[in-house]
Design a protein around this motif. Structure first.
Motif, PDB file in Angstrom:
ATOM      1  N   LEU A   1       0.851  -1.184   0.000  1.00  0.00           N
ATOM      2  CA  LEU A   1       0.000   0.000   0.000  1.00  0.00           C
ATOM      3  C   LEU A   1       0.887   1.233   0.000  1.00  0.00           C
ATOM      4  CD1 LEU A   1      -2.727   1.501   0.297  1.00  0.00           C
ATOM      5  CD2 LEU A   1      -2.484   1.246   2.782  1.00  0.00           C
ATOM      6  N   ASP A   2       0.696   2.087  -0.991  1.00  0.00           N
ATOM      7  CA  ASP A   2       1.446   3.341  -1.111  1.00  0.00           C
ATOM      8  C   ASP A   2       0.543   4.468  -0.647  1.00  0.00           C
ATOM      9  OD1 ASP A   2       2.949   5.526  -1.812  1.00  0.00           O
ATOM     10  OD2 ASP A   2       2.905   5.152  -3.975  1.00  0.00           O
ATOM     11  N   ILE A   3       0.887   5.105   0.465  1.00  0.00           N
ATOM     12  CA  ILE A   3       0.045   6.150   1.056  1.00  0.00           C
ATOM     13  C   ILE A   3       0.556   7.525   0.654  1.00  0.00           C
ATOM     14  CG2 ILE A   3      -0.667   7.193   3.242  1.00  0.00           C
ATOM     15  CD1 ILE A   3      -0.736   4.406   4.431  1.00  0.00           C
ATOM     16  N   GLY A   4      -0.324   8.324   0.109  1.00  0.00           N
ATOM     17  CA  GLY A   4       0.065   9.627  -0.406  1.00  0.00           C
ATOM     18  C   GLY A   4       0.932   9.437  -1.640  1.00  0.00           C
ATOM     19  N   THR A   5       0.380   8.743  -2.632  1.00  0.00           N
ATOM     20  CA  THR A   5       1.199   8.249  -3.747  1.00  0.00           C
ATOM     21  C   THR A   5       1.801   9.337  -4.617  1.00  0.00           C
ATOM     22  OG1 THR A   5       1.246   6.611  -5.525  1.00  0.00           O
ATOM     23  CG2 THR A   5      -0.710   8.015  -5.394  1.00  0.00           C
ATOM     24  N   GLY A   6       1.211  10.542  -4.609  1.00  0.00           N
ATOM     25  CA  GLY A   6       1.755  11.608  -5.452  1.00  0.00           C
ATOM     26  C   GLY A   6       1.660  11.233  -6.914  1.00  0.00           C
ATOM     27  N   THR A   7       2.799  11.130  -7.586  1.00  0.00           N
ATOM     28  CA  THR A   7       2.803  10.749  -8.989  1.00  0.00           C
ATOM     29  C   THR A   7       2.789   9.240  -9.193  1.00  0.00           C
ATOM     30  OG1 THR A   7       5.205  10.876  -9.016  1.00  0.00           O
ATOM     31  CG2 THR A   7       3.997  12.833  -9.723  1.00  0.00           C
ATOM     32  N   GLY A   8       2.833   8.468  -8.111  1.00  0.00           N
ATOM     33  CA  GLY A   8       2.771   7.013  -8.213  1.00  0.00           C
ATOM     34  C   GLY A   8       4.113   6.334  -8.319  1.00  0.00           C
ATOM     35  N   ILE A   9       5.200   7.048  -8.078  1.00  0.00           N
ATOM     36  CA  ILE A   9       6.525   6.483  -8.312  1.00  0.00           C
ATOM     37  C   ILE A   9       6.830   5.293  -7.404  1.00  0.00           C
ATOM     38  CG2 ILE A   9       7.673   8.168  -6.780  1.00  0.00           C
ATOM     39  CD1 ILE A   9      10.061   8.075  -8.726  1.00  0.00           C
ATOM     40  N   LEU A  10       6.442   5.376  -6.109  1.00  0.00           N
ATOM     41  CA  LEU A  10       6.749   4.266  -5.207  1.00  0.00           C
ATOM     42  C   LEU A  10       5.907   3.041  -5.546  1.00  0.00           C
ATOM     43  CD1 LEU A  10       7.209   6.035  -1.738  1.00  0.00           C
ATOM     44  CD2 LEU A  10       8.879   5.632  -3.561  1.00  0.00           C
ATOM     45  N   SER A  11       4.668   3.254  -5.977  1.00  0.00           N
ATOM     46  CA  SER A  11       3.810   2.133  -6.395  1.00  0.00           C
ATOM     47  C   SER A  11       4.423   1.411  -7.581  1.00  0.00           C
ATOM     48  CB  SER A  11       2.420   2.649  -6.774  1.00  0.00           C
ATOM     49  OG  SER A  11       1.753   3.183  -5.661  1.00  0.00           O
ATOM     50  N   MET A  12       4.944   2.179  -8.519  1.00  0.00           N
ATOM     51  CA  MET A  12       5.563   1.563  -9.698  1.00  0.00           C
ATOM     52  C   MET A  12       6.843   0.841  -9.323  1.00  0.00           C
ATOM     53  SD  MET A  12       4.727   4.242 -12.790  1.00  0.00           S
ATOM     54  CE  MET A  12       5.425   5.688 -11.973  1.00  0.00           C
ATOM     55  N   PHE A  13       7.602   1.385  -8.370  1.00  0.00           N
ATOM     56  CA  PHE A  13       8.780   0.676  -7.863  1.00  0.00           C
ATOM     57  C   PHE A  13       8.367  -0.695  -7.319  1.00  0.00           C
ATOM     58  CE2 PHE A  13      11.554   4.634  -6.689  1.00  0.00           C
ATOM     59  CZ  PHE A  13      11.831   4.824  -8.029  1.00  0.00           C
ATOM     60  N   ALA A  14       7.263  -0.710  -6.532  1.00  0.00           N
ATOM     61  CA  ALA A  14       6.811  -1.953  -5.902  1.00  0.00           C
ATOM     62  C   ALA A  14       6.379  -2.974  -6.949  1.00  0.00           C
ATOM     63  CB  ALA A  14       5.668  -1.657  -4.932  1.00  0.00           C
ATOM     64  N   LYS A  15       5.654  -2.505  -7.948  1.00  0.00           N
ATOM     65  CA  LYS A  15       5.180  -3.431  -8.977  1.00  0.00           C
ATOM     66  C   LYS A  15       6.351  -3.995  -9.782  1.00  0.00           C
ATOM     67  CE  LYS A  15       1.973  -5.768 -10.638  1.00  0.00           C
ATOM     68  NZ  LYS A  15       1.201  -6.681  -9.778  1.00  0.00           N
ATOM     69  N   ARG A  16       7.281  -3.136 -10.122  1.00  0.00           N
ATOM     70  CA  ARG A  16       8.440  -3.596 -10.895  1.00  0.00           C
ATOM     71  C   ARG A  16       9.344  -4.514 -10.076  1.00  0.00           C
ATOM     72  NH1 ARG A  16       9.516   2.217 -13.873  1.00  0.00           N
ATOM     73  NH2 ARG A  16       8.070   1.859 -15.610  1.00  0.00           N
ATOM     74  N   ALA A  17       9.258  -4.381  -8.744  1.00  0.00           N
ATOM     75  CA  ALA A  17      10.052  -5.260  -7.872  1.00  0.00           C
ATOM     76  C   ALA A  17       9.436  -6.647  -7.770  1.00  0.00           C
ATOM     77  CB  ALA A  17      10.187  -4.638  -6.487  1.00  0.00           C
ATOM     78  N   GLY A  18       8.171  -6.791  -8.220  1.00  0.00           N
ATOM     79  CA  GLY A  18       7.546  -8.106  -8.208  1.00  0.00           C
ATOM     80  C   GLY A  18       6.387  -8.258  -7.256  1.00  0.00           C
ATOM     81  N   ALA A  19       5.889  -7.169  -6.664  1.00  0.00           N
ATOM     82  CA  ALA A  19       4.732  -7.262  -5.769  1.00  0.00           C
ATOM     83  C   ALA A  19       3.522  -7.755  -6.553  1.00  0.00           C
ATOM     84  CB  ALA A  19       4.438  -5.904  -5.141  1.00  0.00           C
ATOM     85  N   SER A  20       2.772  -8.657  -5.953  1.00  0.00           N
ATOM     86  CA  SER A  20       1.610  -9.218  -6.652  1.00  0.00           C
ATOM     87  C   SER A  20       0.413  -8.282  -6.605  1.00  0.00           C
ATOM     88  CB  SER A  20       1.233 -10.569  -6.045  1.00  0.00           C
ATOM     89  OG  SER A  20       0.998 -10.439  -4.643  1.00  0.00           O
ATOM     90  N   SER A  21       0.271  -7.521  -5.519  1.00  0.00           N
ATOM     91  CA  SER A  21      -0.840  -6.590  -5.367  1.00  0.00           C
ATOM     92  C   SER A  21      -0.303  -5.242  -4.892  1.00  0.00           C
ATOM     93  CB  SER A  21      -1.859  -7.107  -4.338  1.00  0.00           C
ATOM     94  OG  SER A  21      -2.345  -8.379  -4.707  1.00  0.00           O
ATOM     95  N   VAL A  22      -0.664  -4.181  -5.619  1.00  0.00           N
ATOM     96  CA  VAL A  22      -0.220  -2.839  -5.238  1.00  0.00           C
ATOM     97  C   VAL A  22      -1.426  -1.919  -5.202  1.00  0.00           C
ATOM     98  CG1 VAL A  22       1.246  -0.870  -5.798  1.00  0.00           C
ATOM     99  CG2 VAL A  22       2.050  -3.193  -6.288  1.00  0.00           C
ATOM    100  N   TYR A  23      -1.604  -1.258  -4.065  1.00  0.00           N
ATOM    101  CA  TYR A  23      -2.682  -0.289  -3.879  1.00  0.00           C
ATOM    102  C   TYR A  23      -2.057   1.065  -3.544  1.00  0.00           C
ATOM    103  CZ  TYR A  23      -4.707  -4.883  -2.991  1.00  0.00           C
ATOM    104  OH  TYR A  23      -5.047  -6.208  -3.079  1.00  0.00           O
ATOM    105  N   ALA A  24      -2.708   2.119  -3.980  1.00  0.00           N
ATOM    106  CA  ALA A  24      -2.166   3.462  -3.726  1.00  0.00           C
ATOM    107  C   ALA A  24      -3.312   4.420  -3.452  1.00  0.00           C
ATOM    108  CB  ALA A  24      -1.351   3.949  -4.926  1.00  0.00           C
TER     109      ALA A  24
END
Length: 281
Positions: free
Chosen positions: A181-204
């Motif tokens: 879970l990415d809180i206060g995602t802004g432009t979504g950069i941390l969420s994309m980091f998580a997905k590219r790292a292999g996270a199966s589920s990403v929420y922001a």
């Protein structure tokens, strides 16, 4: 008798249609007369009647209706009848939900009244409807400058900081934290980091309407709109399973600006977010 009843029914229906056409014609004439006398409020009411009785005329009267709406809105604004002004725009957008000019005008009124986040939503919609609409693009970028904190731009361009976040997220995901879970995602950069790292589920989640819309665009531009679930919510309003289907194993955030709050706020936020985290075994 059956033929007689059918004939009566047909005559009745034809009479109603004739009455509708007559009322529409008279209302159009009255609206034009009111415009000539600069009675924009009454003209607007006549056009509402026309468009509700004869939706087939939407294209024909569109430009005149817009002109009438904008003039009437200016009058309402000048006498501080703010709720009436918003009601008029809501009525207009019900009739023309995909009209970029009306969306942009609504945004301009909201911006002048200080509702900048809401204004950004209307400007963004106008640009989405017509990417070549220069006024809406200028308005959207102008309001974004008001809403997007300057430190956010500094952070986005801090390569060392971003690389540190990327490595930390990769380490956590590779260690088994597969739901994020990415809180206060802004432009979504941390969420994309998580997905590219292999996270199966990403929420922001993102509270600012402007940043939420920007995050949607950025995520879509990176072909991750189906892989990252974006929520226009405060983190403390997220409910399981209403908004996300599960507790997450990792929370990432860049919501805390130490210069404004002090690092001590982190601990209290962590306690507040515990209901979203998987409990250790």
């Amino acid at each position: 008798m059956p033929n007689s009843n059918a004939k009566l029914h047909s005559n009745h229906r034809g009479g109603r249609e004739a009455s509708r056409r007559e009322l529409v014609s008279r209302s159009l004439q009255s609206a034009q007369h009111c415009l000539e006398n600069q009675d924009f409020g009454t003209a607007y009411a006549h056009y509402l009647l026309v468009l509700n009785l004869a939706p087939e005329l939407k294209t024909t009267v569109k430009e005149t209706f817009q002109f009438t709406l904008f003039k009437w809105a200016e009058e309402l604004d000048s006498v501080a009848r703010i709720q009436d002004l918003f009601n008029c725009y809501e009525q207009a957008l019900e009739l023309y939900p995909n009209d970029e000019v009306i969306c942009n005008s609504m945004g301009e009124h909201l911006f002048r009244m200080g509702f900048r986040d809401e204004a950004a939503g209307y400007f963004h919609k106008a640009v989405k409807l017509n990417p070549d609409f220069a006024d809406a693009k200028e308005n959207f970028y102008r309001v974004a400058n008001w809403l997007v904190e300057r430190w956010h731009f500094i952070m986005l361009n801090d390569a060392k900081r971003n690389l540190t976040y990327l490595r930390a997220i990769e380490s956590a995901v590779h260690s088994g934290s597969k739901s994020v879970l990415d809180i206060g995602t802004g432009t979504g950069i941390l969420s994309m980091f998580a997905k590219r790292a292999g996270a199966s589920s990403v929420y922001a989640c993102e509270l600012s309407k402007t940043m939420y819309e920007l995050a949607r665009d950025v995520v879509a531009a990176n072909n991750m709109e189906r892989e990252i679930k974006l929520l226009h919510l405060k983190s403390l309003d997220i409910e399981i399973p209403k908004h996300i289907p599960e507790r997450v194993s990792l929370v990432v955030t860049e919501t805390v600006d130490a210069g404004l709050f002090g690092e001590g706020i982190v601990e209290s936020l962590i306690h507040a977010w515990e209901h979203l985290l998987l409990q250790p075994k």
